[in-house]
Design a protein around this motif. Structure first.
Motif, PDB file in Angstrom:
ATOM      1  N   GLY A   2       3.502  -3.491 -10.643  1.00 14.04           N
ATOM      2  CA  GLY A   2       3.059  -2.681  -9.525  1.00 14.04           C
ATOM      3  C   GLY A   2       2.572  -3.464  -8.311  1.00 14.04           C
ATOM      4  O   GLY A   2       3.016  -3.202  -7.177  1.00 14.04           O
ATOM      5  N   PRO A   3       1.661  -4.432  -8.480  1.00 19.20           N
ATOM      6  CA  PRO A   3       1.182  -5.188  -7.317  1.00 19.20           C
ATOM      7  C   PRO A   3       2.301  -5.907  -6.559  1.00 19.20           C
ATOM      8  O   PRO A   3       2.298  -5.927  -5.323  1.00 19.20           O
ATOM      9  N   ALA A   4       3.248  -6.475  -7.288  1.00 18.12           N
ATOM     10  CA  ALA A   4       4.362  -7.162  -6.626  1.00 18.12           C
ATOM     11  C   ALA A   4       5.248  -6.172  -5.882  1.00 18.12           C
ATOM     12  O   ALA A   4       5.727  -6.461  -4.776  1.00 18.12           O
ATOM     13  N   ASN A  13       7.954 -15.373  -3.261  1.00 16.85           N
ATOM     14  CA  ASN A  13       7.309 -14.246  -2.588  1.00 16.85           C
ATOM     15  C   ASN A  13       8.137 -13.833  -1.371  1.00 16.85           C
ATOM     16  O   ASN A  13       7.819 -14.153  -0.229  1.00 16.85           O
ATOM     17  N   LYS A  47       7.394 -12.749  -8.208  1.00 16.56           N
ATOM     18  CA  LYS A  47       6.005 -12.995  -7.814  1.00 16.56           C
ATOM     19  C   LYS A  47       5.365 -14.048  -8.711  1.00 16.56           C
ATOM     20  O   LYS A  47       4.645 -14.946  -8.237  1.00 16.56           O
ATOM     21  N   ASP A  80       4.372   2.390  -1.846  1.00 13.68           N
ATOM     22  CA  ASP A  80       2.987   2.701  -1.471  1.00 13.68           C
ATOM     23  C   ASP A  80       2.446   3.738  -2.445  1.00 13.68           C
ATOM     24  O   ASP A  80       2.880   4.892  -2.442  1.00 13.68           O
ATOM     25  N   SER A  81       1.508   3.336  -3.269  1.00 15.09           N
ATOM     26  CA  SER A  81       0.980   4.222  -4.307  1.00 15.09           C
ATOM     27  C   SER A  81       0.054   5.300  -3.773  1.00 15.09           C
ATOM     28  O   SER A  81      -0.370   6.183  -4.518  1.00 15.09           O
ATOM     29  N   LYS A 124       4.308  -3.264  -4.591  1.00 15.63           N
ATOM     30  CA  LYS A 124       3.589  -2.786  -3.406  1.00 15.63           C
ATOM     31  C   LYS A 124       3.617  -3.820  -2.284  1.00 15.63           C
ATOM     32  O   LYS A 124       3.654  -3.469  -1.099  1.00 15.63           O
ATOM     33  N   GLU A 125       3.641  -5.073  -2.655  1.00 13.04           N
ATOM     34  CA  GLU A 125       3.629  -6.120  -1.641  1.00 13.04           C
ATOM     35  C   GLU A 125       5.004  -6.362  -1.028  1.00 13.04           C
ATOM     36  O   GLU A 125       5.116  -6.569   0.197  1.00 13.04           O
ATOM     37  N   LEU A 180       4.873   1.802 -10.118  1.00 15.19           N
ATOM     38  CA  LEU A 180       3.707   1.274  -9.414  1.00 15.19           C
ATOM     39  C   LEU A 180       2.475   1.171 -10.296  1.00 15.19           C
ATOM     40  O   LEU A 180       1.505   0.505  -9.936  1.00 15.19           O
ATOM     41  N   SER A 181       2.499   1.816 -11.464  1.00 16.37           N
ATOM     42  CA  SER A 181       1.378   1.716 -12.390  1.00 16.37           C
ATOM     43  C   SER A 181       1.659   0.738 -13.535  1.00 16.37           C
ATOM     44  O   SER A 181       0.865   0.626 -14.468  1.00 16.37           O
TER      45      SER A 181
END
Length: 414
Positions: free
Chosen positions: A277-279, A257, A252, A388-389, A281-282, A272-273
């Motif tokens: 985490g953001p990458a 991407n 990312k 998915d958190s 989840k995407e 995810l924490s």
């Protein structure tokens, strides 16, 4: 005086012989033959898992799932009129340590409830074969196929990779001519998965860009740079959670991407924490025969409700708590079959294991399990899930169980 001493010795020998028969092939109540680890009241199993190294979060969760299942079963009376006890030892993903621990626990165990890790299995195989022990394998390497001592709960890593790559082509725009990055652990786990990705690539006109790593490699910047330079359109990860997080985060950050598909052991919800985490989840999807903890199926819902009640502060995991719970469920079926056969010896347990087919776990495993042919995985179906958190376990199922067409005709090899 000598006669009294002789009489005492004879009596002691008779007592020891009787005790020995209770644990090494004698008869117990109900006419059931018994072997090591079995008394009239108890069945002893052992687990060798990783609680401190690369798979520690999954190992701890796995043990929670196993202990939960047997606690609930023991409250209902256990199996064959006996309570089941599981001794847990931490091998720290060290094969040499695992060998020493096996020697420590094997004499007093009927079977191994769980052994985690393909390298550990490789190291233990000679002893397992010599002792004729039934082993629940916490892994999905094709290297155990053909060996009747090992119980797979689900399909193999290569079939997971085939189905994951098939998903990318069906749903994520991957097409013939594309390059796919595959980062994988050296050894049975990663190299078995690579076999699957290369098989489908050959079928579909894709090119696999390989990056082999060790379990100690945690910064995969160089591997991701190689993928970016090659122009990959997707990435497969057959490694641990730390490596999955590194791949997603670095990709990312450098503008790569692309969708990422990991084998089950490559994810734990704690990721995810983290900064990755953001990458995750995407872009991250996980392929595994095990149900995501949040799956809407009877078995998964019952397991999740029991887990939340027993461990309100713990996080459920797909190849941790869900796997541990399910593997114990499969082991119970084997023990019950052996009991029905009146043979709770090690040989009797192995015979019983391969008499089981059509085993329905209520959706905890993708597809019914058939153990009658040790040369084949007990199922070829998997679940695909998206990071998915917002759901328990951090994975949301993408549809139901699926069996890729290419996986149906593919022949895994030991």
């Amino acid at each position: 005086m000598n006669r009294r001493l002789l009489a005492s010795v004879v009596a002691l020998c008779l007592m020891l012989t009787a005790c020995s028969k209770a644990t090494s092939g004698g008869q117990s109540s109900g006419g059931v033959r018994t072997g090591p680890g079995v008394t009239d009241t108890t069945i002893r199993l052992a687990s060798l898992v990783d609680l401190t190294a690369v798979f520690a979060p999954l190992g701890k969760s796995l043990v929670q799932g196993t202990q939960l299942y047997w606690k609930l079963e023991n409250e209902k009376g256990g199996v064959c009129g006996r309570k089941v006890e599981v001794t847990v030892k931490d091998h720290g993903y060290d094969p040499q340590k695992a060998v020493a621990l096996y020697r420590e626990v094997s004499a007093d165990a009927l079977a191994l409830q769980t052994v985690l890790g393909s390298p550990v299995i490789t190291a233990l195989k000679p002893a397992i074969n010599q002792d004729n022990v039934f082993v629940g394998f916490a892994g999905w390497s094709g290297s155990v196929l053909g060996d009747p001592h090992f119980q797979l709960v689900g399909t193999t890593y290569d079939i997971e990779a085939i189905t994951g790559l098939d998903f990318l082509m069906r749903e994520k725009g991957i097409k013939p001519g594309d390059k796919i990055g595959h980062v994988y652990f050296e050894g049975d786990f990663g190299e078995n998965a690579l076999r699957g990705s290369k098989y489908l690539a050959g079928q579909k006109g894709l090119t696999i860009v390989e990056q082999k790593i060790k379990a100690s490699d945690t910064d995969l910047s160089a591997q991701v740079a190689a993928f970016r330079n090659a122009g990959v359109t997707a990435i497969l990860v057959s490694a641990g959670p730390t490596q999955t997080a590194s791949v997603a985060g670095v990709a990312k950050s450098v503008g790569l991407n692309v969708p990422i598909v990991a084998n089950g052991p490559g994810f734990t919800p704690q990721l995810l924490s983290t900064p990755a985490g953001p990458a995750l989840k995407e872009n991250l999807y996980v392929v595994s025969s095990m149900a995501p903890a949040a799956l809407d199926s009877p078995g998964a819902k019952a397991a999740q409700e029991a887990f939340t009640k027993a461990y309100p502060d713990a996080v459920p995991t797909q190849v941790g708590s869900v796997f541990g719970y399910t593997q114990a469920q499969v082991t119970r079926a084997v023990l019950q079959k052996a009991c029905d056969n009146k043979d709770l010896t090690r040989a009797g347990l192995l015979t019983a294991a391969h008499q089981i087919s059509g085993l329905d776990t209520g959706g905890l495993v993708a597809g019914p399990l058939d153990y009658t042919n040790p040369d084949q995985p007990p199922t070829r179906a998997v679940y695909l899930a998206k990071a998915d958190s917002t759901v328990p376990g951090g994975l949301k199922a993408v549809g139901g169980a699926v069996e890729a067409d290419a996986a149906k005709s593919y022949q895994p090899k030991a």
